[in-house]
Every structure is written in C-alpha cells, then in structure tokens.
Design a protein around this motif. Structure first.
Motif, PDB file in Angstrom:
ATOM      1  N   TYR A 118       0.898  -1.163   0.000  1.00  0.00           N
ATOM      2  CA  TYR A 118       0.000   0.000   0.000  1.00  0.00           C
ATOM      3  C   TYR A 118       0.933   1.208   0.000  1.00  0.00           C
ATOM      4  O   TYR A 118       1.514   1.540   1.038  1.00  0.00           O
ATOM      5  N   SER A 178      -2.922 -12.880  13.197  1.00  0.00           N
ATOM      6  CA  SER A 178      -3.587 -11.858  14.003  1.00  0.00           C
ATOM      7  C   SER A 178      -3.890 -10.611  13.189  1.00  0.00           C
ATOM      8  O   SER A 178      -3.611 -10.539  11.990  1.00  0.00           O
ATOM      9  N   ASN A 179      -4.433  -9.610  13.858  1.00  0.00           N
ATOM     10  CA  ASN A 179      -4.784  -8.338  13.220  1.00  0.00           C
ATOM     11  C   ASN A 179      -3.607  -7.775  12.441  1.00  0.00           C
ATOM     12  O   ASN A 179      -2.505  -7.694  12.981  1.00  0.00           O
ATOM     13  N   GLY A 199      -1.974  -9.429   7.282  1.00  0.00           N
ATOM     14  CA  GLY A 199      -2.003  -9.351   5.817  1.00  0.00           C
ATOM     15  C   GLY A 199      -2.992 -10.331   5.195  1.00  0.00           C
ATOM     16  O   GLY A 199      -2.990 -10.532   3.975  1.00  0.00           O
ATOM     17  N   SER A 210      -6.388 -10.281   4.792  1.00  0.00           N
ATOM     18  CA  SER A 210      -7.343  -9.704   3.825  1.00  0.00           C
ATOM     19  C   SER A 210      -6.613  -9.212   2.584  1.00  0.00           C
ATOM     20  O   SER A 210      -7.113  -9.350   1.463  1.00  0.00           O
ATOM     21  N   THR A 211      -5.422  -8.656   2.785  1.00  0.00           N
ATOM     22  CA  THR A 211      -4.633  -8.189   1.641  1.00  0.00           C
ATOM     23  C   THR A 211      -4.366  -9.339   0.675  1.00  0.00           C
ATOM     24  O   THR A 211      -4.460  -9.171  -0.544  1.00  0.00           O
ATOM     25  N   GLU A 235     -14.472  -9.618   4.133  1.00  0.00           N
ATOM     26  CA  GLU A 235     -14.584  -9.355   5.563  1.00  0.00           C
ATOM     27  C   GLU A 235     -15.713  -8.344   5.785  1.00  0.00           C
ATOM     28  O   GLU A 235     -15.876  -7.402   5.015  1.00  0.00           O
ATOM     29  N   GLU A 274     -12.746 -14.189   7.284  1.00  0.00           N
ATOM     30  CA  GLU A 274     -13.234 -14.120   8.671  1.00  0.00           C
ATOM     31  C   GLU A 274     -14.752 -14.230   8.804  1.00  0.00           C
ATOM     32  O   GLU A 274     -15.412 -13.327   9.331  1.00  0.00           O
ATOM     33  N   GLN A 330      -9.217 -15.273  12.213  1.00  0.00           N
ATOM     34  CA  GLN A 330      -8.527 -15.044  13.490  1.00  0.00           C
ATOM     35  C   GLN A 330      -8.937 -16.093  14.504  1.00  0.00           C
ATOM     36  O   GLN A 330      -8.237 -16.311  15.488  1.00  0.00           O
TER      37      GLN A 330
HETATM   38  N1  LIG Z   1      -5.954   0.401   2.253  1.00  0.00           N
HETATM   39  C1  LIG Z   1      -4.837   0.324   2.989  1.00  0.00           C
HETATM   40  N2  LIG Z   1      -3.917   1.320   2.983  1.00  0.00           N
HETATM   41  C2  LIG Z   1      -2.779   1.242   3.713  1.00  0.00           C
HETATM   42  N3  LIG Z   1      -2.452   0.201   4.477  1.00  0.00           N
HETATM   43  C3  LIG Z   1      -3.319  -0.807   4.537  1.00  0.00           C
HETATM   44  C4  LIG Z   1      -4.557  -0.813   3.802  1.00  0.00           C
HETATM   45  N4  LIG Z   1      -5.214  -1.961   4.059  1.00  0.00           N
HETATM   46  C5  LIG Z   1      -4.428  -2.644   4.908  1.00  0.00           C
HETATM   47  N5  LIG Z   1      -3.292  -1.963   5.192  1.00  0.00           N
HETATM   48  C6  LIG Z   1      -2.198  -2.410   6.072  1.00  0.00           C
HETATM   49  O1  LIG Z   1      -1.703  -3.647   5.591  1.00  0.00           O
HETATM   50  C7  LIG Z   1      -1.443  -4.533   6.674  1.00  0.00           C
HETATM   51  C8  LIG Z   1      -2.240  -5.807   6.490  1.00  0.00           C
HETATM   52  O2  LIG Z   1      -3.632  -5.539   6.630  1.00  0.00           O
HETATM   53  P1  LIG Z   1      -4.758  -6.603   6.382  1.00  0.00           P
HETATM   54  O3  LIG Z   1      -6.067  -5.900   6.400  1.00  0.00           O
HETATM   55  O4  LIG Z   1      -4.431  -7.407   5.189  1.00  0.00           O
HETATM   56  O5  LIG Z   1      -4.605  -7.509   7.681  1.00  0.00           O
HETATM   57  P2  LIG Z   1      -5.514  -8.695   8.231  1.00  0.00           P
HETATM   58  O6  LIG Z   1      -4.603  -9.818   8.501  1.00  0.00           O
HETATM   59  O7  LIG Z   1      -6.652  -8.921   7.317  1.00  0.00           O
HETATM   60  O8  LIG Z   1      -6.031  -8.110   9.614  1.00  0.00           O
HETATM   61  P3  LIG Z   1      -7.473  -8.292  10.359  1.00  0.00           P
HETATM   62  O9  LIG Z   1      -7.432  -9.636  11.002  1.00  0.00           O
HETATM   63  O10 LIG Z   1      -7.489  -7.188  11.359  1.00  0.00           O
HETATM   64  O11 LIG Z   1      -8.544  -8.189   9.322  1.00  0.00           O
HETATM   65  C9  LIG Z   1      -1.792  -3.766   7.941  1.00  0.00           C
HETATM   66  O12 LIG Z   1      -0.606  -3.228   8.454  1.00  0.00           O
HETATM   67  C10 LIG Z   1      -2.707  -2.676   7.466  1.00  0.00           C
HETATM   68  O13 LIG Z   1      -2.608  -1.532   8.262  1.00  0.00           O
END
Ligand SMILES: Nc1ncnc2c1ncn2[C@@H]1O[C@H](COP(=O)(O)OP(=O)(O)OP(=O)(O)O)[C@@H](O)[C@H]1O
Ligand SMILES: [Mg+2]
Length: 239
Positions: free
Chosen positions: A11, A35-36, A39, A41-42, A83, A160, A193
């Motif tokens: 990002y 965990s939160n 990455g 969802s990414t 999600e 999730e 999670q």
């Molecule tokens: N649109 C965005 N712009 C900038 N950074 C982002 C964006 N979306 C996610 N991130 C960052 O990328 C990283 C991974 O986020 P992601 O949402 O993939 O995590 P996750 O494992 O799905 O977490 P959760 O369990 O909380 O959903 C985090 O550090 C988040 O802050």
C-alpha cells in the motif's frame, strides 16, 4: 489448483505481503490464520485482483491470474466473501442472491441455484422478502456466502466468516462451509482469526505473521503445535 508464489503487495510504501507462498489443491479446505494486520485480507484481495501484486505470481489451474480484472477472476470461478460481509442492506434477501447470480451466465439456472442456497441456509428462505440490513450478523454472513455460491464458484475465498458472530451461529456457519466443500465440491480458502475453529475445519493450514508465512502443516498438526497454542489458541479467541 490455486498457487500463490512469492507474492508481494504494497500500500504505497508500506509492504503488506512479503513473499507469500501458498498452495490450495482441488477439493481441499485450506485455512490461513494470523492476528490483526498480518495481511490476511490483503492476500485475498490480491488473489481476487482488487489489490495488485507488485511481485510474484498467482496461478489458477496453471493460468496466470495475478493483477487481472476482478470480474475476470470471478468468471474463472474464484469468488470472495469479503470481511464484514458487505451485503446490500436495503435490498431483500432474495434480491441479494439474485445479484450473486448476475455475474454468471448460469443465472439462467436461478431457480435451482437459489433452492440449493435455501436448502443450505433455511433461515434465508424464511426471510427472503426481508431487507438484508435487518438480518442478524450471522444471518448476513450466511447471505454473503449464499450470494457467492450463486456465482457457482470452484474456489470460495472466505474472509473471517466468524467475525462478530454469536458462537452458536459460528458453529452453524463452519458446518455449512464443510458442507459446501464436501457436497458441492467447492474448494475453500478460509482466512480466520478464530484459529481453533479454522484449524479444526482445515485439511491444511498456514500461519501468516507480518506478511510472511511462518508455519504450515495439516490442521490437526497445527492444533498440536506448541508455538501456535501459545500464540493463537490459549485463552479462547486471544490472538
Ligand atoms: N488500504 C490500505 N492502505 C494502507 N495500508 C493498509 C490498507 N489496508 C491494509 N493496510 C495495512 O496492511 C497490513 C495488512 O492488513 P490486512 O487488512 O491485510 O490484515 P488482516 O490480517 O486482514 O487483519 P485483520 O485480522 O485485522 O482483518 C496492515 O498493516 C494494514 O494496516
Ligand atoms: Mg482482515
């Protein structure tokens, strides 16, 4: 079937995925826990073409799909349940399901497809004329899964599904995921999670930490793994 190789997603300057390698074989349930902010969802957004991979590649049945248009990826049979569910809250249950079928020419089999969804989730049948936004969280999750099934996916990407849902409905949703996999022959890639449930359900699983896979193995082996127990399993839903 789905092969993710050395995928890096950013990002801006922030690197969210740091060389992810994951395989999902035809017919499997594969879970990804973390965990939160790990990455998860990414990664799903990168598979479905919403986020772009800067490096690495993703193949589906041998065909390169990374960075293709999201709707083309859906057409290939890869469908994501995002999600937070994202159903259309002002539309009825049945209208939401109709929109799932819209992406697919199989929309012509609408009546049989929708019956399958109602058989899987009878509560949706009881509430077909009710607006999506008035359903409970668990019912909305069922609707989001049902909508994805209307596109007749080969692979379902679930982000999730247990988030914010009452435990009783979580059990029901996980049972239906197993059902979708076994009876409808849909391959499942599940991001969670809720590590305990996700590992119990999975044939194989991966752990994602800070954009990298750290551990992989069978769901049963990972449930017994001491590091995973300490980090993700002890104390119930603690991450
Ligand atoms: N649109 C965005 N712009 C900038 N950074 C982002 C964006 N979306 C996610 N991130 C960052 O990328 C990283 C991974 O986020 P992601 O949402 O993939 O995590 P996750 O494992 O799905 O977490 P959760 O369990 O909380 O959903 C985090 O550090 C988040 O802050
Ligand atoms: Mg997420």
């Amino acid at each position: 079937m789905l092969k993710i190789s050395n995928v890096e997603t950013f990002y801006g300057k922030i690197q969210a995925l740091r060389g992810v390698d994951i395989d999902v074989n035809d017919g499997e349930i594969v879970s990804l826990i973390g965990s939160n902010g790990a990455g998860k969802s990414t990664l799903l957004m990168t598979i479905s073409g919403v986020n772009k991979a800067r490096n690495g590649n993703i193949t589906f049945n041998g065909e390169r799909i990374e960075n293709r248009d999201p709707h083309k990826i859906v057409d290939l049979g890869i469908c994501q349940v995002p999600e937070g569910r994202r159903i259309f809250s002002r539309l009825t249950v049945e209208e939401n399901l109709r929109l799932g079928a819209y992406t697919n020419e199989l929309g012509k089999h609408f009546e049989t497809d929708i019956k399958e969804v109602y058989d899987l989730f009878p509560v949706l049948s009881d509430r077909k004329t009710q607006r999506g936004g008035t359903l409970s969280g668990g019912e909305q999750q069922m609707l989001a899964i049902g909508r994805a099934l209307m596109s007749k996916p080969k692979v379902l990407l679930l982000d999730e599904p247990s988030l914010g849902i009452a435990p009783k409905l979580v059990n029901q949703i996980f049972a239906s995921i197993k059902n979708i996999n076994r009876d409808k022959n849909v391959t499942i890639f599940l991001v969670e999670q809720n590590a305990k449930k996700a590992l119990e359900l999975a044939d194989r699983a991966y752990v994602l930490v800070n954009g990298k896979v750290t551990i992989m193995g069978s769901g049963q082996d990972l449930l017994k793994n001491k590091d995973i127990q300490a980090a993700y399993l002890e104390g119930g839903t603690k991450n």
